[in-house]
Design a protein around this motif. Structure first.
Motif, PDB file in Angstrom:
ATOM      1  N   MET A   1     -64.159-163.716 -66.345  1.00 21.54           N
ATOM      2  CA  MET A   1     -64.905-163.561 -66.012  1.00 21.54           C
ATOM      3  C   MET A   1     -66.112-163.941 -65.792  1.00 21.54           C
ATOM      4  O   MET A   1     -67.249-163.703 -65.075  1.00 21.54           O
ATOM      5  N   ASP A   2     -66.103-165.172 -65.502  1.00 20.46           N
ATOM      6  CA  ASP A   2     -67.355-166.121 -64.338  1.00 20.46           C
ATOM      7  C   ASP A   2     -67.276-165.518 -63.243  1.00 20.46           C
ATOM      8  O   ASP A   2     -68.197-165.345 -62.496  1.00 20.46           O
ATOM      9  N   LEU A   3     -66.237-165.143 -62.666  1.00 21.38           N
ATOM     10  CA  LEU A   3     -65.445-164.614 -61.578  1.00 21.38           C
ATOM     11  C   LEU A   3     -66.228-163.345 -60.919  1.00 21.38           C
ATOM     12  O   LEU A   3     -67.513-163.456 -60.245  1.00 21.38           O
ATOM     13  N   LEU A   4     -65.957-162.181 -61.881  1.00 22.29           N
ATOM     14  CA  LEU A   4     -66.354-161.166 -61.575  1.00 22.29           C
ATOM     15  C   LEU A   4     -67.573-160.814 -62.144  1.00 22.29           C
ATOM     16  O   LEU A   4     -68.222-159.028 -61.285  1.00 22.29           O
ATOM     17  N   VAL A   5     -68.199-161.371 -63.335  1.00 23.85           N
ATOM     18  CA  VAL A   5     -69.640-160.555 -63.916  1.00 23.85           C
ATOM     19  C   VAL A   5     -71.107-160.843 -64.197  1.00 23.85           C
ATOM     20  O   VAL A   5     -70.372-162.551 -63.678  1.00 23.85           O
ATOM     21  N   GLU A   6     -71.723-160.269 -63.564  1.00 24.90           N
ATOM     22  CA  GLU A   6     -73.377-161.262 -63.733  1.00 24.90           C
ATOM     23  C   GLU A   6     -74.106-160.509 -64.271  1.00 24.90           C
ATOM     24  O   GLU A   6     -73.372-159.958 -65.350  1.00 24.90           O
ATOM     25  N   PRO A   7     -74.846-161.445 -64.658  1.00 25.77           N
ATOM     26  CA  PRO A   7     -75.753-161.205 -66.394  1.00 25.77           C
ATOM     27  C   PRO A   7     -76.517-159.821 -65.796  1.00 25.77           C
ATOM     28  O   PRO A   7     -76.629-159.381 -64.665  1.00 25.77           O
ATOM     29  N   GLY A   8     -75.986-159.212 -67.114  1.00 26.39           N
ATOM     30  CA  GLY A   8     -76.485-157.313 -66.485  1.00 26.39           C
ATOM     31  C   GLY A   8     -75.853-156.876 -66.613  1.00 26.39           C
ATOM     32  O   GLY A   8     -75.624-155.178 -66.629  1.00 26.39           O
ATOM     33  N   ASP A   9     -74.437-157.278 -65.360  1.00 26.37           N
ATOM     34  CA  ASP A   9     -73.629-155.797 -65.622  1.00 26.37           C
ATOM     35  C   ASP A   9     -73.215-155.304 -66.714  1.00 26.37           C
ATOM     36  O   ASP A   9     -72.648-156.390 -67.932  1.00 26.37           O
ATOM     37  N   PRO A  10     -72.218-154.024 -66.874  1.00 24.51           N
ATOM     38  CA  PRO A  10     -71.636-153.043 -67.623  1.00 24.51           C
ATOM     39  C   PRO A  10     -70.202-153.694 -67.978  1.00 24.51           C
ATOM     40  O   PRO A  10     -69.952-153.581 -66.793  1.00 24.51           O
ATOM     41  N   LEU A  11     -70.070-153.621 -69.220  1.00 27.36           N
ATOM     42  CA  LEU A  11     -68.430-154.344 -69.254  1.00 27.36           C
ATOM     43  C   LEU A  11     -67.517-153.932 -69.938  1.00 27.36           C
ATOM     44  O   LEU A  11     -68.297-153.417 -71.231  1.00 27.36           O
ATOM     45  N   LEU A  12     -66.774-153.012 -70.211  1.00 25.86           N
ATOM     46  CA  LEU A  12     -66.208-152.254 -70.943  1.00 25.86           C
ATOM     47  C   LEU A  12     -64.993-153.135 -71.783  1.00 25.86           C
ATOM     48  O   LEU A  12     -64.298-154.236 -71.644  1.00 25.86           O
ATOM     49  N   VAL A  13     -65.027-152.698 -73.140  1.00 22.77           N
ATOM     50  CA  VAL A  13     -63.989-153.743 -74.105  1.00 22.77           C
ATOM     51  C   VAL A  13     -63.529-152.326 -75.238  1.00 22.77           C
ATOM     52  O   VAL A  13     -64.545-152.062 -75.626  1.00 22.77           O
ATOM     53  N   GLU A  14     -62.941-152.918 -75.539  1.00 22.23           N
ATOM     54  CA  GLU A  14     -62.224-151.800 -76.514  1.00 22.23           C
ATOM     55  C   GLU A  14     -62.570-152.359 -78.097  1.00 22.23           C
ATOM     56  O   GLU A  14     -63.136-153.837 -78.210  1.00 22.23           O
ATOM     57  N   THR A  15     -63.065-151.529 -79.185  1.00 28.31           N
ATOM     58  CA  THR A  15     -63.006-152.020 -80.441  1.00 28.31           C
ATOM     59  C   THR A  15     -61.983-151.698 -81.460  1.00 28.31           C
ATOM     60  O   THR A  15     -61.861-149.955 -81.100  1.00 28.31           O
ATOM     61  N   PRO A  16     -61.749-152.515 -82.145  1.00 28.22           N
ATOM     62  CA  PRO A  16     -61.781-153.562 -82.406  1.00 28.22           C
ATOM     63  C   PRO A  16     -61.109-154.423 -81.205  1.00 28.22           C
ATOM     64  O   PRO A  16     -60.560-153.362 -80.025  1.00 28.22           O
ATOM     65  N   THR A  17     -61.062-155.639 -80.889  1.00 28.73           N
ATOM     66  CA  THR A  17     -60.918-156.514 -80.203  1.00 28.73           C
ATOM     67  C   THR A  17     -60.836-157.487 -80.366  1.00 28.73           C
ATOM     68  O   THR A  17     -61.394-158.552 -81.330  1.00 28.73           O
ATOM     69  N   TYR A  18     -60.173-158.549 -79.788  1.00 25.12           N
ATOM     70  CA  TYR A  18     -59.927-159.877 -79.789  1.00 25.12           C
ATOM     71  C   TYR A  18     -61.382-160.627 -79.528  1.00 25.12           C
ATOM     72  O   TYR A  18     -62.076-160.457 -78.418  1.00 25.12           O
ATOM     73  N   PRO A  19     -61.755-161.212 -80.664  1.00 22.67           N
ATOM     74  CA  PRO A  19     -62.923-161.742 -80.851  1.00 22.67           C
ATOM     75  C   PRO A  19     -63.500-163.263 -79.742  1.00 22.67           C
ATOM     76  O   PRO A  19     -64.913-162.676 -79.002  1.00 22.67           O
ATOM     77  N   HIS A  20     -62.550-163.617 -78.954  1.00 19.39           N
ATOM     78  CA  HIS A  20     -62.595-165.055 -77.905  1.00 19.39           C
ATOM     79  C   HIS A  20     -62.990-164.263 -76.794  1.00 19.39           C
ATOM     80  O   HIS A  20     -64.128-164.722 -76.270  1.00 19.39           O
ATOM     81  N   ALA A  21     -62.728-163.421 -76.185  1.00 23.67           N
ATOM     82  CA  ALA A  21     -62.905-162.288 -75.302  1.00 23.67           C
ATOM     83  C   ALA A  21     -64.188-162.054 -75.438  1.00 23.67           C
ATOM     84  O   ALA A  21     -65.292-161.577 -74.294  1.00 23.67           O
TER      85      ALA A  21
END
Length: 476
Positions: A184-204
């Motif tokens: 995530m540090d490498l691939l994501v910039e502030p403001g980028d949309p990031l898709l996750v499942e819900t529910p999901t692993y909370p630490h991710a």
């Protein structure tokens, strides 16, 4: 989060609701169905609902019925509207999701932390690792990519699973969560949309928020993913990154099949989305049968980043994980890692290498014990709490149970008083949803699990005996 940025059309919402609305009046059945979809995360908050006439046509009811259903949703806090802008989903008294950390609790019966005890042979492997230190102590002890022998062992396991992999594609990390955070540090910039499942692993989910990502969600249940909805999310949002758990999803236990994996990777390619695929429990297939291929088997351009770990198979205290990617990305991840961490423990890496050489025997023994535990937990729940609904997971470490009432947080607190540590559903949600769910780890032996369920039943009886404040007839 921008209001109305996510939309759902009448056809898809009607399919999620179900077309056989048998309850009377129909508007109330439709309203309750939509509120349930919002509460369990399958329709995210701030999703713009279809026009009344479109949903009415899709459901085969009158427009007046849907008008009344939307009115009920507004009155009960599930819908907000603005003249000329439509209506979008919200939560009653909405607040950020939260909950206690998923940390082990030695004072209670621990059903919260999905961490099995160490496997037999761990100490022997550690002794062999110490004996091998003589070959390493002459150097500095830093292995930025990981020990060559460990990278070979991890790559070999992918090959055995049908995915060609070279050691150069492996970056060793301090556990799976370390790998997720690096990606995530490498691939994501502030403001980028990031898709996750819900529910999901909370630490991710926490890692995504720390990166400043705009989190978007797709629902998953114990029965799996609604693929039309999932693929539509990629088309609408074109997320920079998606984090998915296709193997015995945490916490629902769902398993994505080969066709679904291929469809997700293909849609991600069209959307320009990279995928983090968390395989932390992929080796824990309890029920027999062919397992799906790794999601990366459908990758043609290096956009699937697979994260693995030995923690769930061998022992949580053995902090060895990895990222499988292309060699150039492994080099970039190694550079990102240097900001906070230089290398994984040589002793731990050697220990993991020895255990991976015996993985099939270890895996069979771990699965045998988990099967006994899982079956004991499901039998106890059916006997003592027959009103709770769940699908028996075919693998992994946890069971996702739906309660008759949305009292998960209160039940978690009551269970603590009765000597059981469990994980309420809202911990796994992005937006304060999932109050009708609990997650239970079946890593304890059967007799302990039976005792735990007895205590849970007492705690639940205590909770439902209390008067419950409701909005109108929301929980009737």
């Amino acid at each position: 989060m921008a209001v109305g940025e996510r939309r759902i059309n009448g056809h898809l919402l009607a399919r999620l609701i179900g077309t056989s609305l048998t309850e009377r009046p129909y508007y109330l059945a439709a309203g309750r169905a939509i509120s349930g979809l919002i509460l369990d995360g399958r329709v995210p908050t701030y999703t713009r609902l279809p026009a009344e006439r479109d949903l009415a046509a899709a459901l085969g009811v009158s427009r007046n019925t849907i008008t009344a259903a939307y009115t009920w949703l507004r009155e009960n806090g599930f819908l907000d509207s603005r003249q000329g802008s439509g209506s979008w989903t919200v939560l009653p008294g909405a607040g950020a999701g939260g909950g206690t950390p998923l940390i082990p609790d030695s004072e209670r019966i621990d059903l919260g932390a999905a961490a099995p005890p160490a496997i037999e042979g761990l100490q022997d492997a550690a002794r062999l690792a110490v004996d091998q230190l003589a070959a390493h102590v002459g150097g500095l002890g830093y292995t930025p990519y990981g020990l060559p022998e460990l990278r070979h062992a991890i790559a070999r396991r992918y090959v055995e699973r049908g995915l060609p992999t070279t050691p150069e594609q492996i970056l060793v990390t301090n556990g799976a969560q370390h790998g997720v955070s690096l990606l995530m540090d490498l691939l994501v910039e502030p403001g980028d949309p990031l898709l996750v499942e819900t529910p999901t692993y909370p630490h991710a989910l926490d890692s995504a928020r720390r990166c400043g990502a705009r989190v978007r969600t797709i629902g998953v249940t114990s029965q799996g993913w609604d693929m039309e909805y999932v693929l539509d999310a990629f088309r609408q949002w074109k997320p920079r990154l998606a984090y998915l758990i296709p193997d015995f999803q945490n916490p629902t236990g769902a398993l994505m099949d080969d066709d679904e994996r291929a469809a997700v990777v293909a849609e991600a390619r069209r959307a320009g989305t990279s995928l983090i695929v968390d395989e932390s429990v992929v080796e824990l297939a309890i029920d027999s049968g062919d397992q799906p291929m790794p999601m990366a088997a459908h990758d043609t351009d290096g956009r699937v980043f697979t994260v693995g770990s030995v923690a769930k198979l061998f022992w949580g205290g053995l902090r060895i994980g990895w990222v499988r990617t292309t060699p150039p990305v492994a080099a970039r991840l190694m550079a990102v890692r240097q900001r906070v961490d230089l290398s994984s423990s040589v002793v731990d890496q050697l220990t993991a290498t020895h255990l991976l050489a015996d993985i099939m025997r270890i895996r069979a023994e771990r699965i045998r014990r988990l099967r006994l535990n899982r079956d004991a937990l499901t039998a106890a729940l059916r006997d003592r709490l027959p009103g709770w609904r769940f699908t028996t997971p075919s693998g992994g470490l946890v069971l996702w149970a739906q309660l008759p009432r949305p009292v998960a947080t209160a039940l978690g607190e009551a269970a603590e008083r009765h000597g059981v540590h469990a994980a309420p559903g809202p911990i796994f949600g992005a937006e304060g949803t999932l109050e009708q769910f609990m997650r239970f780890a079946y890593t304890q032996p059967p007799d302990v699990l039976n005792d735990a369920v007895d205590r849970l039943a007492e705690a639940y009886s205590e909770i439902i005996a209390r008067p419950v404040s409701v909005r109108h007839d929301l929980y009737v």
